[in-house]
Scaffold this motif. Structure first.
Motif, PDB file in Angstrom:
ATOM      1  N   THR A 106       0.825  -1.213   0.000  1.00  0.00           N
ATOM      2  CA  THR A 106       0.000   0.000   0.000  1.00  0.00           C
ATOM      3  C   THR A 106       0.855   1.258   0.000  1.00  0.00           C
ATOM      4  O   THR A 106       2.003   1.253   0.442  1.00  0.00           O
ATOM      5  CB  THR A 106      -0.877   0.059   1.270  1.00  0.00           C
ATOM      6  N   SER A 155      -1.281  -0.457  -3.920  1.00  0.00           N
ATOM      7  CA  SER A 155      -2.667  -0.017  -3.793  1.00  0.00           C
ATOM      8  C   SER A 155      -2.755   1.292  -3.004  1.00  0.00           C
ATOM      9  O   SER A 155      -2.142   1.426  -1.944  1.00  0.00           O
ATOM     10  CB  SER A 155      -3.476  -1.109  -3.081  1.00  0.00           C
ATOM     11  N   ASP A 199      -6.005   2.437  -2.758  1.00  0.00           N
ATOM     12  CA  ASP A 199      -7.381   2.320  -2.265  1.00  0.00           C
ATOM     13  C   ASP A 199      -7.837   0.866  -2.441  1.00  0.00           C
ATOM     14  O   ASP A 199      -8.266   0.462  -3.530  1.00  0.00           O
ATOM     15  CB  ASP A 199      -8.300   3.268  -3.041  1.00  0.00           C
ATOM     16  N   LYS A 200      -7.720   0.098  -1.362  1.00  0.00           N
ATOM     17  CA  LYS A 200      -8.016  -1.339  -1.444  1.00  0.00           C
ATOM     18  C   LYS A 200      -9.458  -1.613  -1.837  1.00  0.00           C
ATOM     19  O   LYS A 200      -9.761  -2.620  -2.487  1.00  0.00           O
ATOM     20  CB  LYS A 200      -7.741  -1.987  -0.085  1.00  0.00           C
ATOM     21  N   SER A 201     -10.367  -0.713  -1.462  1.00  0.00           N
ATOM     22  CA  SER A 201     -11.782  -0.973  -1.727  1.00  0.00           C
ATOM     23  C   SER A 201     -12.072  -0.991  -3.232  1.00  0.00           C
ATOM     24  O   SER A 201     -13.074  -1.520  -3.679  1.00  0.00           O
ATOM     25  CB  SER A 201     -12.664   0.086  -1.046  1.00  0.00           C
ATOM     26  N   LYS A 202     -11.169  -0.426  -4.039  1.00  0.00           N
ATOM     27  CA  LYS A 202     -11.417  -0.363  -5.487  1.00  0.00           C
ATOM     28  C   LYS A 202     -10.745  -1.501  -6.260  1.00  0.00           C
ATOM     29  O   LYS A 202     -10.793  -1.519  -7.493  1.00  0.00           O
ATOM     30  CB  LYS A 202     -10.917   0.978  -6.020  1.00  0.00           C
ATOM     31  N   GLY A 203     -10.088  -2.411  -5.563  1.00  0.00           N
ATOM     32  CA  GLY A 203      -9.429  -3.547  -6.254  1.00  0.00           C
ATOM     33  C   GLY A 203      -8.407  -3.039  -7.255  1.00  0.00           C
ATOM     34  O   GLY A 203      -7.606  -2.156  -6.946  1.00  0.00           O
ATOM     35  N   GLY A 255      -7.855   0.584  -7.804  1.00  0.00           N
ATOM     36  CA  GLY A 255      -7.217   1.344  -6.721  1.00  0.00           C
ATOM     37  C   GLY A 255      -5.702   1.204  -6.746  1.00  0.00           C
ATOM     38  O   GLY A 255      -5.017   1.588  -5.799  1.00  0.00           O
TER      39      GLY A 255
END
Ligand SMILES: Cc1cc2nc3c(=O)[nH]c(=O)nc-3n(C[C@H](O)[C@H](O)[C@H](O)COP(=O)(O)OP(=O)(O)OC[C@H]3O[C@@H](n4cnc5c(N)ncnc54)[C@H](O)[C@@H]3O)c2cc1C
Length: 384
Positions: free
Chosen positions: A143, A174, A176-180, A183
């Motif tokens: 990240t 990443s 933004d992990k929520s966007k796969g 992200g």
């Protein structure tokens, strides 16, 4: 429809083929020291290429390169594929090969990264793969978290080619992990930044030694972000397509060389009072490789031509990579079979072709994953 290559490309192909036959193949087994081409061998071949005018082939003209079209590059890669002296994965002998990502940098970034790569002052690597994310990059765990004017990067990468020689890494992590996958962002990270370390180089059956890299609270300025947050995959797309077509081109070269060696040996070697070339079992192996080569050549040249016309080649690239890697591995395998025991020795290049082409069936997308992607296209296309 015109299936002939344009005259200037045909002449180029003949010239490079002669060069490979005369200057490279005779000493190909001595070209390496460990995983790398011997510096003196590389220096000599690069000087010869420069003199012949094949320098910076992938660099656009406005940056001082040749700006060669993809079909022309395919022809060069195909000829280079005929010899084990030319690295299967790393930079060939046509000068620095900046990734398409570097041409998408802003001017400030270009000064520090693109131009020094073109001039040969800096070298780099590309890091996406992680222990838990290879074929499925959306699963990456590394990240980058924004803190004021900096990003703080934490994570682990593996199988990173050329990290030992790199001044910087084109790093995908990443934001933004929520966007796969959407992200994932790309950063330029100098290898001497505090917190970046090469944990180890791994030996492989192909002689490549890709590295594991750790990123431990690595602080990089926001100016090192390439494009915008979430652009990581989009930036790499063009590279991925041309890289896959390059697999097909290399496959053509390997297959041609395997046919040359296989037919030559079959005409010389006698068993049970007859030449191998007179045995149908051996003839059929050679014919199978010939059929595969002719079909693959049409597919590879067509994909490159379509790319040069500005068409979408995503699906062509899937097919060409899959076919090129598989058919060329099979060609090397048949060539090995025809040569019997001598084929396994390090006196001949066949065993190396066999190992390299086997590995190509996994790197930059295993066949099963490419089939999965191509299946979506097939389902949409034939029953919309
Ligand atoms: C020599 C070498 C150099 C490399 N250089 C780089 C580099 O410079 N930078 C970089 O980022 N990466 C690099 N890689 C990593 C390479 O791209 C990955 O190895 C590749 O993407 C496969 O990922 P994986 O090894 O994690 O296999 P996995 O993703 O774990 O897959 C393992 C196997 O599972 C099967 N499989 C996977 N998914 C599916 C599916 N959906 N359906 C059916 N079967 C499936 C396939 O058979 C596949 O071979 C390199 C690898 C090697 C070996």
């Amino acid at each position: 429809m015109d299936f002939e290559l344009p005259e200037e490309l045909r002449l180029m192909q003949e010239q490079i083929r002669r060069f490979v036959d005369k200057e490279i193949i005779p000493t190909e087994r001595d070209a390496y020291e460990g995983p790398d081409m011997k510096p003196e061998v590389r220096a000599k071949l690069e000087a010869q290429m420069k003199e012949m005018g094949y320098w910076l082939i992938t660099v656009p003209e406005e940056y001082g390169g040749l700006g060669m079209g993809l079909l022309a590059r395919v022809l060069l890669w195909e000829e280079m594929g005929r010899t084990i002296a030319i690295p299967a994965r790393k930079t060939q002998i046509f000068g620095p090969e900046p990734s398409p990502i570097l041409f998408q940098l802003n001017e400030e970034q270009r000064k520090d990264y693109l131009y020094p790569v073109i001039s040969g002052e800096k070298d780099c690597c590309f890091a996406l793969t992680e222990p838990d994310a290879g074929s499925d990059p959306a699963a990456i765990r590394s990240t980058a978290v924004r803190e004021g004017d900096y990003y703080v990067i934490n994570g682990y990468k593996r199988f990173i080619t050329n990290a030992q020689h790199a001044d910087f890494v084109q790093l995908l992590v990443s934001t933004d992990k929520s966007k796969g996958a959407r992200g994932i962002s790309a950063f330029l990270v100098d290898m001497d930044t505090p917190g970046v370390s090469i944990v180890r180089a791994q030996q492989t059956m192909m002689d490549d030694e890709p590295c594991e890299l750790a990123f431990d609270n690595v602080r990089v300025h926001v100016s090192k972000l390439i494009g915008r947050e979430g652009d990581g995959f989009k930036l790499a797309q063009d590279w991925i397509n041309t890289g896959r077509i390059r697999h097909g081109a290399r496959g053509l070269g390997v297959m041609r060389r395997c046919l040359e060696m296989g037919t030559d040996y079959a005409k010389q070697r006698e068993t049970f009072g007859k030449k191998l070339a007179d045995r149908q079992a051996v003839q059929w192996m050679l014919v199978d490789t010939h059929l595969d080569l002719e079909q693959l050549r049409l597919a590879v040249y067509r994909a490159a031509w379509r790319y040069d016309q500005g068409m979408d080649v995503r699906h062509d690239a899937f097919a060409v990579k899959m076919l090129g890697d598989r058919l060329s591995f099979q060609a090397a395998d048949r060539c090995l079979q025809i040569h019997g025991g001598i084929g396994f020795t390090k006196e001949l290049p066949i065993e190396k072709f066999w190992r390299d082409q086997r590995s190509m069936m996994v790197t930059e997308g295993p066949e099963e994953v490419l089939r999965m992607s191509l299946a979506r296209h097939v389902l949409d296309h034939y029953a919309p």
